[in-house]
Design an enzyme around this catalytic site. Structure first.
Site, short mmCIF file in Angstrom:
data_model
loop_
_atom_site.label_atom_id
_atom_site.label_comp_id
_atom_site.label_asym_id
_atom_site.label_seq_id
_atom_site.Cartn_x
_atom_site.Cartn_y
_atom_site.Cartn_z
N GLU A 96 -7.04 -65.05 -31.38
CA GLU A 96 -7.13 -64.59 -32.77
C GLU A 96 -7.60 -65.74 -33.69
O GLU A 96 -7.13 -66.88 -33.55
CB GLU A 96 -5.75 -64.11 -33.22
CG GLU A 96 -5.71 -63.58 -34.64
CD GLU A 96 -4.30 -63.19 -35.08
OE1 GLU A 96 -3.31 -63.60 -34.44
OE2 GLU A 96 -4.20 -62.44 -36.07
N LYS B 265 -7.77 -55.86 -37.71
CA LYS B 265 -6.34 -55.89 -37.38
C LYS B 265 -5.60 -54.82 -38.20
O LYS B 265 -5.66 -54.83 -39.43
CB LYS B 265 -5.81 -57.29 -37.71
CG LYS B 265 -4.36 -57.54 -37.37
CD LYS B 265 -4.05 -59.03 -37.58
CE LYS B 265 -2.63 -59.40 -37.25
NZ LYS B 265 -2.40 -60.85 -37.26
N CYS C 208 -3.19 -59.21 -32.34
CA CYS C 208 -1.87 -59.84 -32.39
C CYS C 208 -0.69 -58.92 -32.71
O CYS C 208 -0.17 -58.26 -31.83
CB CYS C 208 -1.89 -61.03 -33.33
SG CYS C 208 -0.43 -62.08 -33.05
N1 LIG Z 1 -0.81 -63.55 -35.74
C1 LIG Z 1 0.20 -62.72 -35.84
O1 LIG Z 1 0.04 -61.56 -36.18
N2 LIG Z 1 1.41 -63.23 -35.53
C2 LIG Z 1 2.61 -62.55 -35.84
C3 LIG Z 1 3.72 -62.95 -34.97
C4 LIG Z 1 3.77 -62.20 -33.71
O2 LIG Z 1 3.28 -61.07 -33.65
O3 LIG Z 1 4.32 -62.71 -32.74
#
Ligand SMILES: NC(=O)NCCC(=O)O
Length: 384
Positions: free
Chosen positions: A119, A196, A233
């Site tokens: 990401e 996203k 993510c």
């Molecule tokens: N980049 C992101 O969405 N991180 C959030 C934390 C997670 O999903 O572990």
């Protein structure tokens, strides 16, 4: 031992579990479907020289009478940022381009057909700072940006589909920012983009300061090698998000991520793997590595002291298959390339065996969910 030094669960198991029991431990923990994949000597040598881990694994499927095997190779890339977060922006981006270029060259030696990066791979994960400057300057056009041009060159040169998750600047819609994966076809043309869907509001993940929930739905990209989707993510915590890519016929769902040990590590091995099982498809979970230091201190809004870093990004990228098996994870501490050979015929074979697409009560869920989002909804609770 500090989290940033602990190499991997697999390495610890191998070190301490007696050999005769290790086979059973591996079967129970990782399933039976995965074999190691022999990779070319030149690739192994290049990875050693370029100082990244190279791991190969293979997921087979039963032979069928009417369909030939549908065997393809995916490459998952995890890496640390190259330069300090205070270096000039263009230098940071170009250093990452060089690093990824080196790794993708090795992916090509290994016959990878589809490669996916982590990401927001062109930048430090600076959203913890809540500062707009200078981080928004890392944003680029999904269609015509410097990074997309770079990926188009890679795609064409190596006949490889490239999934490139970036911070997007959409000039056509008020110069808005998005967290976006650009999918570049192996022809070198931009096939499209996927934004996203779920933006975290947890711990230091303050991404809603920068961009909003994506508006591209659950699109799936038909590539020469198979149908792919990108669940970025935080979307991995939402089973319905995975489901919708699968409803649109994704055969492989990539999950480019950035997440840290203190927050999500016990969830990491479960979520993408469960999605592969529940949706009769392959999933590829990718996480960055390292600890990124930011000049200005920031707080987590939890009464604790201000700090300069997020904590440790733990890598551990892996591939999961619809039969419940999974690859070993890449290292928790090193840059790495995981090459996985997948026979996509396995998806339908497991669907025929378990039949979740038949036994799922989608009409019932759809009806009840439609009621639940209604303003006048009351939960269906039976009381004495
Ligand atoms: N980049 C992101 O969405 N991180 C959030 C934390 C997670 O999903 O572990």
């Amino acid at each position: 031992m500090a989290a940033s030094q602990f190499e991997s669960l697999e390495e610890t198991l191998e070190k301490y579990i007696p050999l005769d029991e290790l086979k059973e431990v591996r079967r129970i923990l990782f399933g039976e479907g995965t074999k190691m994949l022999e990779l070319p000597q030149c690739a192994q040598e290049a990875a050693r020289q370029r100082d990244f881990q190279l791991l190969g694994c293979q997921f087979g499927a039963a032979r069928e009478q009417l369909r030939p095997p549908h065997t393809i190779r995916v490459g998952l890339v995890q890496n640390a940022v190259v330069l300090p977060t205070s270096a000039p922006i263009m230098d940071q981006i170009d250093a990452l381009h060089r690093r990824i270029g080196d790794i993708v060259e090795v992916a090509a030696m290994c016959g990878v057909n589809i490669v996916c990066f982590q990401e927001a791979w062109t930048m430090p994960f600076a959203f913890c700072t809540r500062e707009k400057v200078p981080w928004t300057e890392f944003a680029e056009s999904a269609e015509e940006g410097h990074t997309t041009r770079f990926c188009q060159k890679l795609a064409e040169k190596y006949n490889m589909v490239v999934v490139s998750p970036i911070l997007e600047r959409d000039e056509s819609h008020g110069a808005t920012l998005w967290n976006t994966a650009v999918v570049v076809s192996n022809s070198g043309r931009v096939l499209g983009k996927s934004r996203k869907n779920h933006i975290p509001r947890v711990g230091d993940f303050n991404e809603s300061t920068y961009y909003m929930e994506g508006d591209t739905g659950h699109r799936v990209f038909q590539t020469q090698f198979g149908r792919i989707a990108v669940n970025i993510c935080y979307g991995r915590h939402h089973p319905l998000n995975w489901l919708m890519y699968s409803v649109n016929s994704a055969e492989i769902i990539f999950n480019p991520s950035a997440t840290i040990g203190g927050l999500s590590e016990p969830m990491w091995p479960i979520e993408a793997r469960n999605a592969a099982i529940a949706n009769h498809c392959f999933t590829c979970a990718i996480n960055r590595i390292g600890t990124e230091h930011f000049e200005s201190e920031f707080t987590s809004g939890d009464g604790k002291k201000a700090h300069h870093d997020f904590g440790h990004f733990y890598g551990s990228s892996y591939v999961a298959a619809p039969d419940g098996s999974r690859s070993p994870g890449l290292s928790r501490t090193r840059d790495g390339l995981l090459v996985a050979e997948l026979d996509l015929n396995l998806n339908r074979q497991i669907s025929d065996k378990w039949g979740f697409k038949m036994t799922g009560r989608y009409d019932m869920y759809a009806k009840e969910l439609a009621e639940a989002v209604n303003e006048n909804f009351t939960p269906n609770i039976v009381k004495e």
